[in-house]
Enzyme design. Structure first.
Site, PDB file in Angstrom:
ATOM      1  N   ASN A  31      44.650   5.370 -75.626  1.00  0.00           N
ATOM      2  CA  ASN A  31      45.395   5.463 -77.135  1.00  0.00           C
ATOM      3  C   ASN A  31      46.340   4.142 -76.955  1.00  0.00           C
ATOM      4  O   ASN A  31      46.962   4.033 -76.084  1.00  0.00           O
ATOM      5  CB  ASN A  31      45.826   6.728 -77.238  1.00  0.00           C
ATOM      6  CG  ASN A  31      44.753   7.678 -77.369  1.00  0.00           C
ATOM      7  OD1 ASN A  31      43.639   7.556 -77.171  1.00  0.00           O
ATOM      8  ND2 ASN A  31      45.186   9.256 -77.219  1.00  0.00           N
ATOM      9  N   HIS A  46      44.429  -0.015 -73.284  1.00  0.00           N
ATOM     10  CA  HIS A  46      43.798  -0.881 -74.560  1.00  0.00           C
ATOM     11  C   HIS A  46      44.887  -1.278 -75.338  1.00  0.00           C
ATOM     12  O   HIS A  46      44.901  -1.557 -76.423  1.00  0.00           O
ATOM     13  CB  HIS A  46      42.961   0.187 -75.308  1.00  0.00           C
ATOM     14  CG  HIS A  46      41.685   0.259 -74.787  1.00  0.00           C
ATOM     15  ND1 HIS A  46      40.794   1.581 -75.025  1.00  0.00           N
ATOM     16  CD2 HIS A  46      41.069  -0.281 -73.568  1.00  0.00           C
ATOM     17  CE1 HIS A  46      39.807   1.366 -74.318  1.00  0.00           C
ATOM     18  NE2 HIS A  46      39.780   0.307 -73.407  1.00  0.00           N
ATOM     19  N   CYS A  91      52.185 -13.092 -78.143  1.00  0.00           N
ATOM     20  CA  CYS A  91      51.730 -14.229 -78.475  1.00  0.00           C
ATOM     21  C   CYS A  91      50.250 -14.512 -78.872  1.00  0.00           C
ATOM     22  O   CYS A  91      49.483 -14.067 -78.078  1.00  0.00           O
ATOM     23  CB  CYS A  91      52.062 -15.290 -77.559  1.00  0.00           C
ATOM     24  SG  CYS A  91      51.514 -17.032 -77.796  1.00  0.00           S
ATOM     25  N   THR A 120      37.545  11.947 -75.029  1.00  0.00           N
ATOM     26  CA  THR A 120      37.019  10.797 -75.250  1.00  0.00           C
ATOM     27  C   THR A 120      35.699  10.778 -75.121  1.00  0.00           C
ATOM     28  O   THR A 120      35.146  11.431 -74.450  1.00  0.00           O
ATOM     29  CB  THR A 120      37.815   9.767 -74.168  1.00  0.00           C
ATOM     30  OG1 THR A 120      36.888   8.594 -74.148  1.00  0.00           O
ATOM     31  CG2 THR A 120      37.439  10.261 -72.726  1.00  0.00           C
TER      32      THR A 120
END
Ligand SMILES: NC(=O)c1ccc[n+]([C@@H]2O[C@H](COP(=O)([O-])OP(=O)(O)OC[C@H]3O[C@@H](n4cnc5c(N)ncnc54)[C@H](O)[C@@H]3O)[C@@H](O)[C@H]2O)c1
Ligand SMILES: [Zn+2]
Length: 243
Positions: free
Chosen positions: A98, A115, A123, A185
Site C-alpha cells: 500500500n 510500492h 525527482c 492482496t
C-alpha cells in the site's frame, strides 16, 4: 469460528499487506472495482508511459489519493499489527504494497513500503536526490515543484512495470522468518504474489486473510476467509511478549 495464531519464542513473522487491509478504512481496492483504481485505468495513471504521456493526469490522480488518504483512519487490522510489533519487536516485519500511511499512523515502525508512499515526492529525473515528505494536493501541473536539478517532481510511487523498492531487504526478511501472514492482496501483482512461494521454500507456515481466496491461494498452508479488521485482532490475541 475463532482463529488464533500460536507461535513459539523461536518464530519470526513476516507480514505482507495489500489494498484489502485499508478497505475497512474506506480506501478502495482495485479488484472491488473491476480492475480500476478509483475509477481510473491503471495504464492511464500508474505506468511510466502514463507519466511520459500525461504527467498532469498522473499528478491529478495522486493528488486525489493524497486528499482521500488524509481523511482515512487506521482500522483494527492496522492497529492489531502495531500492537503485535510492541510485543514481538524485531521478530515482526511488515511489508506493505500500500501507498497509504495507515500502518505508520497506527504505530508500526518496522515497515517497508515496497510500492512507494503517497505522502512523498521525488525527482522525476532520478538525479539521486532522496524522496521527501510532500502531502501537497496539487491543483494543476504548474503548481508542482522542481527538484534542485531542475526536473519536475513525481510522486514517490512504483509504477506498474518498475522494480519494487528494497527487494534485497525483503528477501532477507523473508529468509529469516518462520511464519508468513498475508492480508488483503489479490495475488495478482508480482513479485509480491511470489513471496508466499519464497516463504514455503524456506519452510515457513503461510497464512492468508481476506474475504475471498487470492489467485495464489493453493500456495498457502491456511486461508482464513474474513475481513482483516475482524480477523487480525483475534488472530494475534494469544501472542504475548514471551510467546
Ligand atoms: N490503500 C492503498 O494504498 C492502495 C489502494 C489500491 C491499490 N493500491 C496499489 O495497487 C496494488 C493492488 O494490489 P493488491 O493485491 O494490494 O490489491 P487488489 O485490489 O488487487 O486486491 C485487494 C484484495 O483485498 C481483499 N479485501 C477486500 N476487502 C478486504 C478486507 N476487509 N480485509 C481483507 N482483505 C480484503 C480482496 O478480496 C482482494 O483480494 C498494490 O500494489 C498497491 O500499491 C494501493
Ligand atoms: Zn533531481
Amino acid at each position: 469460528m475463532t482463529q488464533t495464531l500460536f507461535i513459539s519464542p523461536h518464530d519470526r513473522l513476516f507480514v505482507l499487506t495489500g489494498a484489502g487491509i485499508s478497505a475497512e478504512s474506506g480506501l478502495p481496492t482495485f479488484r472491488a472495482s473491476d480492475g480500476l483504481w478509483a475509477g481510473h485505468r491503471i495504464e492511464d495513471v500508474c505506468t511510466p508511459e502514463a507519466w511520459e504521456r500525461n504527467p498532469a493526469l498522473v499528478w491529478q490522480f495522486y493528488s486525489e489519493r493524497r486528499a482521500q488518504g488524509e481523511l482515512a483512519h487506521p482500522n483494527p487490522a492496522h492497529i492489531a499489527l502495531a500492537v503485535l510489533e510492541r510485543k514481538l519487536g524485531e521478530r515482526l516485519f511488515v511489508c506493505t504494497q500500500n501507498v497509504d500511511d495507515l500502518h505508520e499512523r497506527a504505530g508500526s515502525i518496522r515497515l517497508l513500503h515496497m510500492h512507494g508512499e503517497l505522502a512523498k515526492s521525488r525527482c522525476g529525473a532520478e538525479c539521486g536526490e532522496r524522496p521527501f515528505t510532500d502531502r501537497t494536493v496539487y491543483k494543476d501541473l504548474s503548481a508542482v515543484g522542481r527538484c534542485v536539478c531542475g526536473a519536475m517532481l513525481r510522486p514517490h510511487i512504483v509504477f506498474f512495470g518498475e522494480i519494487p523498492l528494497e527487494m534485497d531487504r525483503i528477501q532477507a526478511e523473508i529468509a529469516k522468518a518462520t511464519v508468513m501472514v498475508v492480508v488483503g492482496t489479490s495475488g495478482s501483482v508480482y513479485p509480491a504474489a511470489n513471496f508466499v512461494q519464497w516463504a514455503r521454500k524456506g519452510g515457513s507456515r503461510t497464512i492468508y486473510i481476506g474475504p475471498e481466496p487470492p489467485l495464489n491461494a493453493t500456495a498457502f498452508t491456511q486461508v482464513i476467509e474474513g475481513k482483516a479488521g475482524e480477523v487480525l485482532p483475534e488472530l494475534f490475541s494469544s501472542i504475548s511478549s514471551s510467546s
